[in-house]
Design a protein around this motif. Structure first.
Motif, PDB file in Angstrom:
ATOM      1  N   LEU A  54       0.840  -1.194   0.000  1.00 21.60           N
ATOM      2  CA  LEU A  54       0.000   0.000   0.000  1.00 21.60           C
ATOM      3  C   LEU A  54       0.879   1.249   0.000  1.00 21.60           C
ATOM      4  N   ALA A  55       0.332   2.329  -0.539  1.00 21.12           N
ATOM      5  CA  ALA A  55       1.063   3.602  -0.540  1.00 21.12           C
ATOM      6  C   ALA A  55       1.195   4.119   0.888  1.00 21.12           C
ATOM      7  N   THR A  56       2.376   4.570   1.249  1.00 22.65           N
ATOM      8  CA  THR A  56       2.635   5.104   2.589  1.00 22.65           C
ATOM      9  C   THR A  56       2.346   6.601   2.609  1.00 22.65           C
ATOM     10  N   PRO A  57       1.667   7.102   3.664  1.00 18.34           N
ATOM     11  CA  PRO A  57       1.419   8.545   3.765  1.00 18.34           C
ATOM     12  C   PRO A  57       2.709   9.346   3.602  1.00 18.34           C
ATOM     13  N   PHE A  58       2.632  10.456   2.877  1.00 16.20           N
ATOM     14  CA  PHE A  58       3.812  11.248   2.546  1.00 16.20           C
ATOM     15  C   PHE A  58       4.554  11.719   3.796  1.00 16.20           C
ATOM     16  N   VAL A  59       3.820  12.130   4.815  1.00 12.10           N
ATOM     17  CA  VAL A  59       4.460  12.630   6.038  1.00 12.10           C
ATOM     18  C   VAL A  59       5.300  11.542   6.690  1.00 12.10           C
ATOM     19  N   ASP A  60       4.766  10.312   6.773  1.00 10.35           N
ATOM     20  CA  ASP A  60       5.508   9.212   7.391  1.00 10.35           C
ATOM     21  C   ASP A  60       6.698   8.798   6.532  1.00 10.35           C
ATOM     22  N   ALA A  61       6.530   8.827   5.205  1.00  6.87           N
ATOM     23  CA  ALA A  61       7.627   8.459   4.306  1.00  6.87           C
ATOM     24  C   ALA A  61       8.774   9.463   4.410  1.00  6.87           C
ATOM     25  N   VAL A  62       8.454  10.744   4.408  1.00 10.02           N
ATOM     26  CA  VAL A  62       9.490  11.785   4.522  1.00 10.02           C
ATOM     27  C   VAL A  62      10.128  11.751   5.901  1.00 10.02           C
TER      28      VAL A  62
END
Length: 450
Positions: free
Chosen positions: A41-49
């Motif tokens: 699944l795509a990871t939320p941008f905030v958590d990925a960054v």
């Protein structure tokens, strides 16, 4: 006006800040993609960054457990960010230039000088070559030893993967680990609290990564030169003192705590105390439950995290040499001495001013972020201060706040990790205007101090 956008116009600090920022954004983008997560699944941008920032800034604070959430692809992206962030992107660029036999320009040498915290560009390329060789050999040795040990606990393929992955993570003082499972995430090395092989190998990797490449090179060349530089003497002395004091203090404070050292035998108590003394030197793993520590121990670890590792290393904090300079300055003032002497050598006052500036800027950052997080996060003050200092020192130790951070909290901690990795002074030089030499001096004045 167009020259402002040319890299050749930028100062070395500005190039470093921009380079790290671009690597973080690129790494964050890759981690948002579905193939990076175990569930696809795509990871939320905030958590990925946040994860990319923590990896590139070799911190170890995570909102998503590395072992249970990320896929093999995601874990490889993270370890690549750790390697680039730990050694520095300019060091890695130099590696490619050396392989391709390209000439290192003066501008690139100046950036390398800033990245390695050197006083001059003399011998900088030679130092970078040594850094790459030492890093590869140390990581390879650590990987082999850990793989052999873990081959008794898991399949040989997984043991090799775990050994290589954790050797890179520990040497670069990142603190990321893969031992979290779906049922028990964020466990770190708690399963090996009394295992001497895992403990000593990991501690050796952390210490070697934290003393700095300059010191490492100086020690290796000692047989030829027959002497150590003042910098190396200070780093080695302060590292030894802090590790010894840390071990003793943690051992005394936690000796009777049944939730930490209390249930271990004497060997286990000493080993766990040593490990928890080494980890705050900007590494991040832990072998006992940090949330079960007494508040006095937690506060002491905050102090160790704030001091951090040594200049030119993979670690953060204000650095051991900064702390030493301030201590010697205080001693000189108390004794009424005009000169600040370390190992029979006088320290220039400019060094003291720089140490004081770094300490005050760092303290101001930690205080400001802690105050803001105390408003946005509904947790105890000691927990917030611990997490903030861990982010600034690029340590990665956590009392459990990071996974529960709000979006504002994640952004603030990410920025704190970024500033901690580059250093507040480097960031100030990068964002501020070019310094111009003053053509005049004001008359001297006096104020009452104390």
């Amino acid at each position: 006006m167009l020259s402002l956008f040319r890299i050749s116009y930028w100062s070395p600090p500005r190039v470093l800040v921009t380079g790290f920022a671009l690597i973080i954004l690129f790494g964050g983008f890759l981690l948002t993609l579905p193939f990076s997560s175990r569930e696809g699944l795509a990871t939320p941008f905030v958590d990925a960054v946040f994860t990319a920032t923590s990896a590139t800034c070799v911190t170890g604070l995570v909102t998503l457990d590395t072992g249970s959430y990320w896929s093999i692809a995601g874990q490889i992206i993270i370890i690549c960010l750790i390697q680039v962030g730990g050694l520095g992107f300019m060091t890695m660029s130099t590696l490619f230039a050396i392989v391709l036999r390209k000439r290192i320009s003066l501008k690139e040498r100046l950036i390398l000088q800033e990245a390695m915290n050197q006083g001059s560009i003399e011998g900088i390329v030679r130092l970078i070559k040594r850094v790459l060789i030492y890093s590869l050999l140390i990581e390879l040795t650590g990987a082999i030893l850990l793989a052999i040990r873990w081959s008794f606990d898991m399949p040989i393929g997984k043991a090799v993967y775990f050994g290589a992955w954790h050797a890179v993570s520990m040497f670069n003082n990142a603190g990321f680990d893969l031992f979290g499972q779906y049922e028990t995430p964020f466990v770190s090395f708690t399963g090996y609290v009394d295992d001497p092989i895992v403990n000593f190998v990991v501690m050796a990797l952390i210490i070697l990564g934290g003393i700095g490449f300059i010191v490492m090179s100086d020690v290796i060349e000692h047989k030829k030169n027959r002497k150590l530089s003042l910098h190396s003497k200070v780093v080695l002395t302060m590292t030894g003192v802090l590790l010894l004091v840390g071990t003793i203090v943690i051992f005394i404070f936690e000796f009777s705590n049944s939730r930490t050292l209390g249930g271990l035998d004497w060997d286990g108590k000493v080993l766990a105390s040593m490990f928890q003394s080494v980890a705050p030197r900007t590494a991040g793993p832990n072998t006992i439950d940090l949330t079960a520590l007494r508040q006095a121990t937690q506060f002491f670890i905050i102090i160790l995290m704030f001091i951090g590792a040594s200049p030119g290393s993979t670690g953060g904090g204000i650095k051991t040499t900064t702390f030493a300079a301030l201590i010697y300055a205080v001693i000189a003032m108390i004794r009424g001495k005009e000169d600040i002497v370390m190992f029979k050598m006088r320290l220039h006052r400019e060094r003291i001013f720089k140490a004081l500036t770094i300490t005050m800027l760092s303290l101001a950052l930690v205080i400001m972020v802690t105050m803001i997080l105390s408003t946005t996060e509904s947790h105890s003050f000691i927990l917030i201060l611990f997490e903030t200092t861990s982010a600034f020192g690029t340590v990665g130790l956590s009392l459990g706040l990071t996974p529960e951070l709000t979006v504002i909290g994640k952004v603030l901690i990410s920025l704190t990790m970024f500033v901690g990795r580059l250093g507040p002074l480097t960031l100030a030089y990068a964002l501020g205007p070019r310094a111009e030499k003053e053509l005049y001096r004001y008359p001297e004045g006096k104020i009452t101090i104390g």
